[in-house]
Design an enzyme around this catalytic site. Structure first.
Site, PDB file in Angstrom:
ATOM      1  N   CYS A   2       0.836  -1.192   0.000  1.00 26.23           N
ATOM      2  CA  CYS A   2       0.000   0.000   0.000  1.00 26.23           C
ATOM      3  C   CYS A   2       0.883   1.259   0.000  1.00 26.23           C
ATOM      4  CB  CYS A   2      -0.938   0.089   1.189  1.00 26.23           C
ATOM      5  SG  CYS A   2      -2.127  -1.242   1.256  1.00 26.23           S
ATOM      6  N   ARG A  32       4.200  -0.496  -4.522  1.00 29.20           N
ATOM      7  CA  ARG A  32       3.829  -0.940  -3.171  1.00 29.20           C
ATOM      8  C   ARG A  32       2.540  -1.743  -3.167  1.00 29.20           C
ATOM      9  NH1 ARG A  32       6.725   1.961   0.581  1.00 29.20           N
ATOM     10  NH2 ARG A  32       5.218   1.478   2.200  1.00 29.20           N
ATOM     11  N   TRP A  79      -2.341  -2.974  -1.635  1.00 30.12           N
ATOM     12  CA  TRP A  79      -1.954  -4.387  -1.634  1.00 30.12           C
ATOM     13  C   TRP A  79      -2.849  -5.012  -0.574  1.00 30.12           C
ATOM     14  CZ3 TRP A  79       0.232  -8.079   1.697  1.00 30.12           C
ATOM     15  CH2 TRP A  79       0.799  -9.200   1.071  1.00 30.12           C
ATOM     16  N   ASN A 105      -1.911   2.549   5.316  1.00 22.65           N
ATOM     17  CA  ASN A 105      -1.008   1.446   4.990  1.00 22.65           C
ATOM     18  C   ASN A 105      -0.655   0.752   6.300  1.00 22.65           C
ATOM     19  OD1 ASN A 105       2.558   1.408   4.375  1.00 22.65           O
ATOM     20  ND2 ASN A 105       1.129  -0.231   4.116  1.00 22.65           N
ATOM     21  N   GLY A 106      -0.869  -0.564   6.354  1.00 27.34           N
ATOM     22  CA  GLY A 106      -0.570  -1.300   7.585  1.00 27.34           C
ATOM     23  C   GLY A 106      -1.735  -2.206   7.939  1.00 27.34           C
ATOM     24  N   GLU A 483      18.775 -16.843  -5.757  1.00 26.61           N
ATOM     25  CA  GLU A 483      18.304 -15.547  -6.239  1.00 26.61           C
ATOM     26  C   GLU A 483      17.801 -15.670  -7.683  1.00 26.61           C
ATOM     27  OE1 GLU A 483      17.451 -12.936  -4.906  1.00 26.61           O
ATOM     28  OE2 GLU A 483      17.541 -11.392  -6.460  1.00 26.61           O
ATOM     29  N   LYS A 487      13.968 -14.790  -8.829  1.00 26.27           N
ATOM     30  CA  LYS A 487      13.627 -13.822  -9.890  1.00 26.27           C
ATOM     31  C   LYS A 487      12.644 -14.455 -10.872  1.00 26.27           C
ATOM     32  CE  LYS A 487      14.845 -11.239  -8.221  1.00 26.27           C
ATOM     33  NZ  LYS A 487      15.004 -10.265  -7.257  1.00 26.27           N
ATOM     34  N   GLU A 490       9.160 -14.992  -9.224  1.00 30.30           N
ATOM     35  CA  GLU A 490       8.343 -13.812  -8.923  1.00 30.30           C
ATOM     36  C   GLU A 490       7.835 -13.100 -10.151  1.00 30.30           C
ATOM     37  OE1 GLU A 490      10.329 -11.229  -5.960  1.00 30.30           O
ATOM     38  OE2 GLU A 490      12.100 -11.179  -7.184  1.00 30.30           O
ATOM     39  N   HIS A 506      19.173 -36.089  -3.867  1.00 29.55           N
ATOM     40  CA  HIS A 506      18.427 -36.572  -2.699  1.00 29.55           C
ATOM     41  C   HIS A 506      16.959 -36.158  -2.790  1.00 29.55           C
ATOM     42  CE1 HIS A 506      22.119 -37.893  -0.773  1.00 29.55           C
ATOM     43  NE2 HIS A 506      22.658 -36.713  -1.063  1.00 29.55           N
ATOM     44  N   LYS A 606       6.663  -4.327  -3.208  1.00 31.10           N
ATOM     45  CA  LYS A 606       8.097  -4.133  -2.999  1.00 31.10           C
ATOM     46  C   LYS A 606       8.461  -3.980  -1.528  1.00 31.10           C
ATOM     47  CE  LYS A 606      12.118  -2.166  -4.935  1.00 31.10           C
ATOM     48  NZ  LYS A 606      12.605  -3.506  -5.263  1.00 31.10           N
TER      49      LYS A 606
HETATM   50  C1  G6P Z   1       9.673  -7.941  -0.897  1.00 29.76           C
HETATM   51  C2  G6P Z   1      10.159  -7.586  -2.289  1.00 29.76           C
HETATM   52  C3  G6P Z   1      11.530  -8.209  -2.542  1.00 29.76           C
HETATM   53  C4  G6P Z   1      12.519  -7.794  -1.450  1.00 29.76           C
HETATM   54  C5  G6P Z   1      11.966  -8.127  -0.051  1.00 29.76           C
HETATM   55  C6  G6P Z   1      12.820  -7.505   1.036  1.00 29.76           C
HETATM   56  O1  G6P Z   1       9.383  -9.284  -0.826  1.00 29.76           O
HETATM   57  O2  G6P Z   1       9.230  -8.027  -3.256  1.00 29.76           O
HETATM   58  O3  G6P Z   1      12.028  -7.775  -3.804  1.00 29.76           O
HETATM   59  O4  G6P Z   1      13.721  -8.458  -1.643  1.00 29.76           O
HETATM   60  O5  G6P Z   1      10.655  -7.579   0.094  1.00 29.76           O
HETATM   61  O6  G6P Z   1      12.788  -6.111   0.929  1.00 29.76           O
HETATM   62  P1  G6P Z   1      13.847  -5.145   1.616  1.00 29.76           P
HETATM   63  O7  G6P Z   1      13.362  -3.766   1.279  1.00 29.76           O
HETATM   64  O8  G6P Z   1      13.780  -5.437   3.076  1.00 29.76           O
HETATM   65  O9  G6P Z   1      15.163  -5.474   1.031  1.00 29.76           O
END
Ligand code: G6P
Length: 611
Positions: A2, A32, A79, A105-106, A483, A487, A490, A506, A606
């Site tokens: 949000c 957000r 969100w 937001n929250g 990672e 990617k 997501e 395994h 994000k």
């Molecule tokens: C969310 C985002 C990720 C990010 C993670 C941690 O899940 O979608 O891209 O890596 O938060 O965010 P930060 O701001 O704590 O690195």
């Protein structure tokens, strides 16, 4: 998680109608959340609200956001947490008499009990959200005779949970009231108008002067005034005004089709800026602290957790520290072993992720010292830590982190090298050699982008029609595999799992059949032969083998691979940064070829400010 915005403006002070300015600010906060959006403005006697399910660009056309005008306004991009994405659950939310509008937001954790009480007092609710209780609570206290500020304060005092709130009302047209607890909120100081917003990118077009609000603060803005209080006592904020060095251009796509592609390409610059901008005094104090410690914990969420895993490897191997990385939301058990002799490194791009913040707060209570690595100056996690090392990646808008990952690793690498030298585990020749190679990394990344972007695009054509994929590595290749898989998962919505390559036999290998894509990240001489065995095992099951390896192994591995990324020969301890680049590109192009929007992956946000 949000995004909220609030603006109070003198007539004629804004470059465009209020609705249009709020819409543009919201677009910069859309990373957000993008389940729904809405705007409310106070215009004369009227409170006008337009909101709905969907993305801002569609809603702006449908609901004509740009035509809204007034003296104050608020906006929201959502969100969803409480209540599914729908028109009625979209913010802003109103009181019964439609005189008060609120965005939030929250999560208000006691909203059910507040709602029951308000319903018993005769209030009618129109949504399933937790937020709506705020509007009705303020209405209730106004009805009981309080003025708007007192009513707002009293309402906020009753809220449990986390919140950044902005509120407008026809009862006091020029003010935007705000309050903050845990969820981020900043005030932007402008000429003839002022803004409150969840994050810096929303404000960049209008100001570079901001005040970061602290937990427990509430107040209001008018076009010419900022009032902040804490526990009912006015707070003096003038010495808290910060000048943001990010430019507006940094928060726009700059000719790229997506923020994510732009941010992937910005990595050479982001790495250079981070390296040259590192505050060496802070790095040295951090190293002294780490040197004295018995045990180091590292934490983060998502991509930042993966950077932490790289950090753990380096601190263990280069510095001989007892380092352990954990996923931030799993902090609880570490409270039992952390103490005043331990150190926590908390990694967070935004500095606001609640899971990481909770880990910081909890471990700090044990006496454990906290070092934050963050990209956002004055954000909550840095403010609550003992030391902060900032990355200088610039604003990252794409939901999938790219440039902040590589700059976090760079920062951890510099710390590990400095500490290794301090502990005499690296000779000065070895240290200088590694530092020289480290300084070469931005150039290597540029070279990889030039050579491998086309290859990633070609490979994406094959990957786009797959449903499952493995990413395998050994040693420092494991976090890079993790990672890479994250990617793809997501933004391309393809199920991708990462494992230490040795573990593939395994269990994971049971799924492998003809054409199943398996990525191998090979970056360490020590593991080449054992990884070759794993590649052979996969080939024997007709897997489609994709290998990333240093040029020096290209000949050996090209025979065993269906697709090969030949990457620069570099000391394996520095390889994580360049080796993630092709995997970022692969995920990006696979997403685009599947017709998806890599900047706005479904269900994700994000900055995650709810637990
Ligand atoms: C969310 C985002 C990720 C990010 C993670 C941690 O899940 O979608 O891209 O890596 O938060 O965010 P930060 O701001 O704590 O690195």
């Amino acid at each position: 998680m949000c995004g909220i915005i609030g603006i109070s403006a003198l007539p004629g002070s804004l470059p465009e109608p209020l609705g249009r300015v709020i819409r543009r600010c919201l677009e910069r906060l859309e990373y957000r959340g993008y389940d729904s959006a809405g705007i409310a403005v106070v215009n004369g006697e009227a409170l006008i609200v337009r909101k709905g399910k969907g993305k801002i660009s569609e809603l702006a056309v449908k609901l004509k956001f740009d035509l809204l005008d007034g003296v104050s306004g608020i906006g929201h991009t959502r969100w969803a947490t409480h209540g599914k994405p729908s028109d009625s659950n979209a913010h802003p939310h109103l009181d019964c008499l439609e005189k008060i509008a609120v965005v939030h937001n929250g999560i208000i954790s006691n909203y059910l009990e507040l709602k029951q009480r308000l319903e018993a007092q005769g209030h009618t609710f129109r949504s399933e959200t937790d937020t709506e209780v705020i509007a009705h609570l303020v209405e209730e206290y106004v009805r009981q005779g309080l003025d708007l500020l007192d009513a707002f304060r009293k309402a906020v005092c009753e809220l449990d949970g986390t919140y950044a709130i902005a509120m407008i009302s026809v009862l006091d047209p020029c003010k935007v009231y705000f309050a903050r607890k845990t969820s981020p909120l900043i005030v932007g100081l402008c000429s003839g108008f002022n803004i409150v917003a969840s994050d810096i990118p929303a404000l960049l077009e209008y100001t570079s002067s901001v005040i970061v609000l602290h937990d427990g603060e509430l107040g209001y803005i008018t076009p010419t005034e900022v009032y902040i209080e804490r526990d009912g006592v006015p707070v003096s904020w003038r010495d808290r005004v910060r000048t943001i060095t990010w430019s507006l251009e940094m928060a726009t796509k700059g000719g790229y089709p997506h923020f994510m592609l732009k941010e992937i390409h910005e990595q050479p610059l982001a790495l250079t800026n981070t390296l040259t901008g590192l505050d060496l005094d802070t790095v040295r104090s951090v190293c002294r602290l780490l040197d004295r410690t018995d045990r180091v914990f590292i934490t983060g969420a998502g991509t930042s957790y993966h950077a932490g895993l790289v950090g753990e490897y380096l601190l263990t191997e280069l510095c001989g520290l007892d380092a352990h990385t954990f996923i931030a939301s799993e902090y609880r058990k570490y409270m039992n072993i952390a103490d005043e002799n331990s150190v926590l490194i908390a990694i967070s791009q935004s500095g606001e992720t609640i899971d990481t913040l909770m880990a910081v707060r909890s471990l700090r209570k044990t006496g454990c010292k906290v070092i934050a690595i963050s990209n956002v100056i004055d954000s909550t996690i840095p403010r609550e830590s003992d030391h902060v090392v900032y990355t200088r990646a610039g604003p990252e808008i794409g939901v999938a982190a790219t440039k902040t990952f590589t700059t976090q690793i760079l920062t951890l690498t510099v710390i590990a090298l400095e500490l290794a030298r301090m502990r005499e585990r690296l000779s000065s020749t070895e240290y200088s050699k590694l530092l020289t190679s480290l300084k070469e990394i931005p150039r290597l990344v540029e070279q990889i982008l030039r050579i491998h972007e086309i290859k990633a695009k070609v490979l994406a054509r094959y990957i786009k029609d797959r449903q499952n994929m493995y990413y395998l590595g050994r040693g420092l290749g494991v976090p890079i595999a993790m990672e890479g898989a994250l990617k793809l998962k997501e933004i391309a919505y393809i199920h991708a799992e990462a494992y230490p390559a040795g573990e593939s036999k395994h269990g994971p290998i049971a799924l492998v059949e003809s054409g199943f894509p398996v990525v191998f990240v090979v970056l360490d001489d020590y593991y080449v032969d054992s990884t070759v065995s794993n590649i052979m095992e996969m080939r024997a099951r007709d897997a489609y083998v994709i290998t990333l390896c240093p040029v020096k192994y290209a000949q050996k591995l090209s025979r065993l691979s269906d697709f090969l990324f030949e990457l620069p020969n570099i000391d394996y301890r520095l390889a994580p940064i360049p080796y993630i680049i092709p995997l970022q590109l692969l995920a990006y192009y696979t997403s685009v070829m599947r017709g998806l929007d890599p900047d706005k992956p479904r269900n994700l946000a994000k900055t995650v400010t709810v637990e």
